[in-house]
Write a protein that holds these residues in place. Structure first.
Motif, short mmCIF file in Angstrom:
data_model
loop_
_atom_site.label_atom_id
_atom_site.label_comp_id
_atom_site.label_asym_id
_atom_site.label_seq_id
_atom_site.Cartn_x
_atom_site.Cartn_y
_atom_site.Cartn_z
N MET A 1 9.66 18.08 6.99
CA MET A 1 9.63 17.69 8.40
C MET A 1 8.33 18.08 9.09
N SER A 2 7.81 19.25 8.82
CA SER A 2 6.58 19.66 9.51
C SER A 2 5.42 18.74 9.13
N VAL A 3 5.34 18.36 7.87
CA VAL A 3 4.28 17.46 7.42
C VAL A 3 4.47 16.08 8.02
N GLU A 4 5.70 15.59 7.99
CA GLU A 4 5.98 14.25 8.51
C GLU A 4 5.72 14.16 10.00
N ASN B 1 6.50 21.87 -1.05
CA ASN B 1 7.66 22.65 -1.48
C ASN B 1 8.76 21.70 -1.91
N THR B 2 9.30 21.92 -3.07
CA THR B 2 10.37 21.04 -3.55
C THR B 2 11.71 21.44 -2.96
N SER B 3 12.58 20.46 -2.84
CA SER B 3 13.91 20.67 -2.29
C SER B 3 14.91 20.72 -3.43
N PHE B 4 16.03 21.42 -3.22
CA PHE B 4 17.05 21.51 -4.26
C PHE B 4 17.74 20.18 -4.52
N ASP B 5 17.86 19.34 -3.49
CA ASP B 5 18.57 18.07 -3.65
C ASP B 5 17.65 16.92 -4.07
N GLY B 6 16.38 17.20 -4.34
CA GLY B 6 15.45 16.16 -4.79
C GLY B 6 14.75 15.41 -3.68
N ASN B 7 15.01 15.77 -2.43
CA ASN B 7 14.37 15.12 -1.29
C ASN B 7 12.96 15.70 -1.14
N THR B 8 11.97 14.83 -0.98
CA THR B 8 10.59 15.29 -0.86
C THR B 8 10.06 15.23 0.57
N VAL B 9 10.94 14.98 1.54
CA VAL B 9 10.51 14.93 2.94
C VAL B 9 10.38 16.36 3.47
N GLY C 1 0.78 -1.23 0.00
CA GLY C 1 0.00 0.00 0.00
C GLY C 1 0.82 1.28 0.00
N LEU C 2 2.13 1.18 -0.26
CA LEU C 2 2.98 2.37 -0.23
C LEU C 2 2.72 3.26 -1.43
N ARG C 3 2.68 4.53 -1.17
CA ARG C 3 2.53 5.56 -2.20
C ARG C 3 3.57 6.64 -1.94
N PHE C 4 4.04 7.28 -2.99
CA PHE C 4 4.95 8.41 -2.82
C PHE C 4 4.12 9.65 -2.51
N ARG C 5 4.62 10.45 -1.59
CA ARG C 5 3.91 11.66 -1.19
C ARG C 5 4.31 12.81 -2.11
N THR C 6 3.34 13.62 -2.51
CA THR C 6 3.60 14.80 -3.31
C THR C 6 3.95 15.95 -2.37
N PRO C 7 5.13 16.55 -2.55
CA PRO C 7 5.55 17.61 -1.62
C PRO C 7 4.86 18.93 -1.92
#
Length: 129
Positions: free
Chosen positions: A94-97, A84-92, A76-82
């Motif tokens: 912290m406030s949302v997580e 705000n995008t990050s410069f290094d490609g990380n979509t995490v 059931g894993l899905r990728f989360r849509t960010p």
């Protein structure tokens, strides 16, 4: 044993799924600084609906028949849509997580408390209280 399974219903499966979601959210938080890491989440509703529909699913009678509906990944894993995008490609984010983790932890505790109350009621009924 069937009586116990019927009395607990889907809550046992829901508790396992909520525990897995907490693990996934913790992985997201742990990889907040990892370049190109994509935040994931479990679509709780879709996984439970898929498990309910598995009991009443239509089976193909011939190999040429198509399956009905879109298949969901087993975990059931899905990728989360960010937001705000990050410069290094990380979509995490912290406030949302952290907010999702707090909500998921409260949901887990509520389900666990519900199961404890249900088991306590069964125990009292068996003792004749």
């Amino acid at each position: 044993m069937n009586l116990l399974n019927q009395s607990l219903g889907i809550h046992e499966q829901a508790l396992q799924l909520k525990a897995r979601r907490l693990e996934v959210l913790a992985q997201n938080i742990a990889n907040a600084d990892t370049p190109h890491y994509k935040a994931r989440d479990i679509d709780f509703r879709a996984v439970l609906n898929a498990s309910r529909q598995a009991d009443t699913a239509m089976n193909a009678t011939r190999t040429g028949h198509y399956d009905a509906g879109q298949a969901l990944s087993p975990d059931g894993l899905r990728f989360r849509t960010p937001f705000n995008t990050s410069f290094d490609g990380n979509t995490v984010e912290m406030s949302v997580e952290q907010a999702q983790y707090g909500k998921a932890a409260a949901d887990y505790q509520a389900t666990l408390q519900f199961l404890e109350n249900r088991i306590s009621g069964i125990r009292k009924a068996l003792k004749g209280e």
